[in-house]
Write a protein that holds these residues in place. Sequence first.
Motif: not given
Length: 331
Positions: A155-169
């Motif tokens: 989740r921390k890494a995904l923040q770097e490319v403006n991505l989120k997981t499905t349970n957070n929309g």
Amino acid sequence: MKKTWIFTIISVLLLGVLSACSGGGEKSSSSSNANTVKIGYFPNLTHIATIVGLEQGYFQEEFGDDITIETKTVSNGGLFMEAMTTKSIDVGTVGPGPLLNFYVKNPTFRLISGAVNGGAVLVASEGGGVSELADLDGKKVAIPVIGSTQDVMLRKALQEVNLKTTNNGGTVELFAAAPADTATLFVQNSVDAAATQEPWGNILESQANGKLILDWDEFAWGKDSTNTVVAASDEFLKNKELAAAYLQAHKKAVEFIQQNPEEAQDLVIKHIKDLTGKEINKDETAAAFQRLEVTTEVNEQVIQEMADISKEAGYIDSNDIDGLIDLSLLQ
């Protein structure tokens, strides 16, 4: 086609060995009294400090002959914390993610030392179409368990490319699977990538044609990514003499590993063979060892950011972890 089936059979056989090494459930000795210290850990490389401490006799040496050591191995941090909650574990090594998640709900545990930084990577499967972090948009990523340290790191890494997981929309789907099963998922094209600890990351590359996307020094907080810490119950910490003895043994193990890396790896291989009857590959262990740093240090800012991410993910109601970290005995 024949080659594929041969590879699959070999992979399944290998995974049978590695699944046993990961401790598919729990394993423990069976004595408990006032003179017993119950030490918990995972039987894998990121818990090398505990394994070396046991193999070298450091814990027994520091506790003294009047103390009986009981060990308990578990396969994930949730099981570790449940065992600590039910007093089946007094002290041991676990990921900071499960520790802080349980602490927020029941603040009777403490983080008393670091153990391993790094030791986790992001690997893409051969047919997943992922060549960089941003390609995870719309993809399925394996993690060891929901709420695990690797989950939080992803989740921390995904923040770097403006991505989120499905349970957070968002659009990145998480798939919980035991690390030992991830190579099979890669071969079956069931997941597109995996955020996993070592030695499983190396195994995905060498046995399942995985492609390294983020190495241990790039993933999440890089070399400051806290993978494994020492956790203790408040009840155990009441006996400061025993708690200090544990930490002294832990420090001895860390120093031994730092000064004798090859011998330490051999001790891990021996320990897992003694537990399971199976021997893990020495070359794979050595390669995986290059992706972690054994240390007693703790980056408190990283732990707080992990709590912030866990709250955002909905795993905990509060990110207030004041009191969780207590390094007074270590210092």
